[in-house]
Design a protein around this motif. Structure first.
Motif, PDB file in Angstrom:
ATOM      1  N   SER A   1      -7.714   5.983   1.654  1.00  0.00           N
ATOM      2  CA  SER A   1      -6.757   5.188   2.420  1.00  0.00           C
ATOM      3  C   SER A   1      -6.196   4.060   1.570  1.00  0.00           C
ATOM      4  CB  SER A   1      -7.423   4.612   3.674  1.00  0.00           C
ATOM      5  OG  SER A   1      -8.515   3.763   3.304  1.00  0.00           O
ATOM      6  N   VAL A   2      -5.158   3.411   2.106  1.00  0.00           N
ATOM      7  CA  VAL A   2      -4.536   2.260   1.455  1.00  0.00           C
ATOM      8  C   VAL A   2      -4.942   1.004   2.216  1.00  0.00           C
ATOM      9  CG1 VAL A   2      -2.364   1.169   0.798  1.00  0.00           C
ATOM     10  CG2 VAL A   2      -2.591   3.641   0.675  1.00  0.00           C
ATOM     11  N   GLN A   3      -5.440   0.014   1.492  1.00  0.00           N
ATOM     12  CA  GLN A   3      -5.870  -1.245   2.102  1.00  0.00           C
ATOM     13  C   GLN A   3      -5.167  -2.429   1.443  1.00  0.00           C
ATOM     14  OE1 GLN A   3      -7.851  -1.202   4.715  1.00  0.00           O
ATOM     15  NE2 GLN A   3      -8.307   0.991   4.627  1.00  0.00           N
ATOM     16  N   PRO A   4      -4.487  -3.319   2.183  1.00  0.00           N
ATOM     17  CA  PRO A   4      -4.202  -3.199   3.610  1.00  0.00           C
ATOM     18  C   PRO A   4      -3.163  -2.123   3.866  1.00  0.00           C
ATOM     19  CG  PRO A   4      -3.053  -5.088   2.692  1.00  0.00           C
ATOM     20  CD  PRO A   4      -3.917  -4.561   1.589  1.00  0.00           C
ATOM     21  N   GLY A   5      -3.020  -1.741   5.112  1.00  0.00           N
ATOM     22  CA  GLY A   5      -2.159  -0.614   5.429  1.00  0.00           C
ATOM     23  C   GLY A   5      -0.725  -0.957   5.744  1.00  0.00           C
ATOM     24  N   THR A   6      -0.335  -2.251   5.686  1.00  0.00           N
ATOM     25  CA  THR A   6       1.035  -2.649   5.988  1.00  0.00           C
ATOM     26  C   THR A   6       1.549  -3.638   4.944  1.00  0.00           C
ATOM     27  OG1 THR A   6       0.284  -4.481   7.403  1.00  0.00           O
ATOM     28  CG2 THR A   6       0.694  -2.355   8.465  1.00  0.00           C
ATOM     29  N   ALA A   7       2.883  -3.662   4.786  1.00  0.00           N
ATOM     30  CA  ALA A   7       3.532  -4.597   3.872  1.00  0.00           C
ATOM     31  C   ALA A   7       4.975  -4.774   4.332  1.00  0.00           C
ATOM     32  CB  ALA A   7       3.478  -4.088   2.429  1.00  0.00           C
ATOM     33  N   GLU A   8       5.613  -5.855   3.875  1.00  0.00           N
ATOM     34  CA  GLU A   8       6.989  -6.139   4.290  1.00  0.00           C
ATOM     35  C   GLU A   8       7.993  -5.367   3.447  1.00  0.00           C
ATOM     36  OE1 GLU A   8       7.962 -10.247   4.363  1.00  0.00           O
ATOM     37  OE2 GLU A   8       6.744 -10.680   6.131  1.00  0.00           O
ATOM     38  N   LYS A   9       9.039  -4.914   4.092  1.00  0.00           N
ATOM     39  CA  LYS A   9      10.110  -4.202   3.400  1.00  0.00           C
ATOM     40  C   LYS A   9      10.799  -5.134   2.395  1.00  0.00           C
ATOM     41  CE  LYS A   9      11.213  -1.153   7.309  1.00  0.00           C
ATOM     42  NZ  LYS A   9      12.272  -0.702   8.246  1.00  0.00           N
TER      43      LYS A   9
END
Length: 254
Positions: free
Chosen positions: A47-55
């Motif tokens: 998995s990818v950590q963290p799972g969110t990022a800003e465009k």
């Protein structure tokens, strides 16, 4: 019934209320074991950590790789970047005991960045030389950006190789609202930037306007207060003079 018969009498059977707690405890234990067996494999994928990022921004993520086997170690990780959304800047952080190889390729369409035009981008990152023992996991940090503004996520395809030559391919796409595939590909969800949510320049402009209005209001309030105090002082002074005159007249009459 004689005393001997009473002594050797068969004891009464267990009542239902005594056996019920034991049955409930056994059922709970079995249910808990089933939950662990079901949840274990689902939580053990790459998995990818963290799972969110800003465009449109830069971020640092870590590919988290757990070892799912009891009799083999993970000895290699290959991560392929999404060719639909090439990233102009990608750099890796050294991981003790592991060697890293970064593959690049020329872009069909160059990307314009603040530093100029970018003609090539990273296509794959490979880590080798180390070991992730059974019951352990390892994180592989990567800095990347700027992230695309026209996508809701970036999907990476990962290949996990074990010491017994078994290769687990984490490449299956996940369907929104659907069941998770057996080997889901790591994905980084992209969220709207603060400015796009109304929290950027517009918010700052409103804050500046409110601050200016507050300053003017405070200044106006200070002027009004000063004027009121001045008038009160004059009134008090006049009353004091009048009182002194009246007192003097009374003394002179006496």
């Amino acid at each position: 019934m004689t005393i001997a018969d009473a002594t050797h009498a068969t004891p009464p059977p267990r009542t239902a209320h005594r056996a019920a707690p034991r049955r409930l405890a056994l059922a709970a234990a079995l249910a808990g074991g089933t939950v662990l067996l079901v949840a274990g494999p689902a939580a053990a994928h790459v998995s990818v950590q963290p799972g969110t990022a800003e465009k449109g921004g830069y971020t640092t993520v870590a590919f988290k790789v757990p070892n799912e086997k009891d009799n083999a170690s993970t000895v290699k990780l290959e991560v392929t970047l999404d060719p639909k959304h090439p990233l102009p800047s990608v750099s890796t952080q050294p991981v003790p005991g592991w060697d890293v190889k970064v593959d690049k390729a020329k872009l069909d369409k160059p990307i314009k960045t603040a530093d100029g035009m970018v003609n090539e981008a990273v296509t794959k990152i490979t880590w080798t030389g180390g070991k992730i023992e059974p019951g352990s996991f390892q994180q592989f940090p990567v800095s990347m950006g700027p992230l695309p503004k026209d996508a809701d996520q970036i999907v990476f395809k990962a290949l996990q190789t074990y010491s017994d030559n078994d290769v687990v391919r984490w490449i299956d796409a996940s369907t929104p609202g659907g069941e998770e595939p057996e080997h889901p590909a790591p994905a980084l969800k992209l969220t709207a930037a603060a400015a796009d949510k109304g929290g950027g320049d517009a918010k700052n402009d409103r804050s500046d306007t409110n601050a200016t209005a507050s300053s003017k209001s405070a200044a106006g309030g200070s002027d009004t207060t000063a004027r009121v105090l001045g008038i009160v002082g004059i009134v008090v002074g006049v009353l004091g003079v009048a009182f002194a005159v009246l007192t003097g007249r009374r003394r002179s009459r006496t």
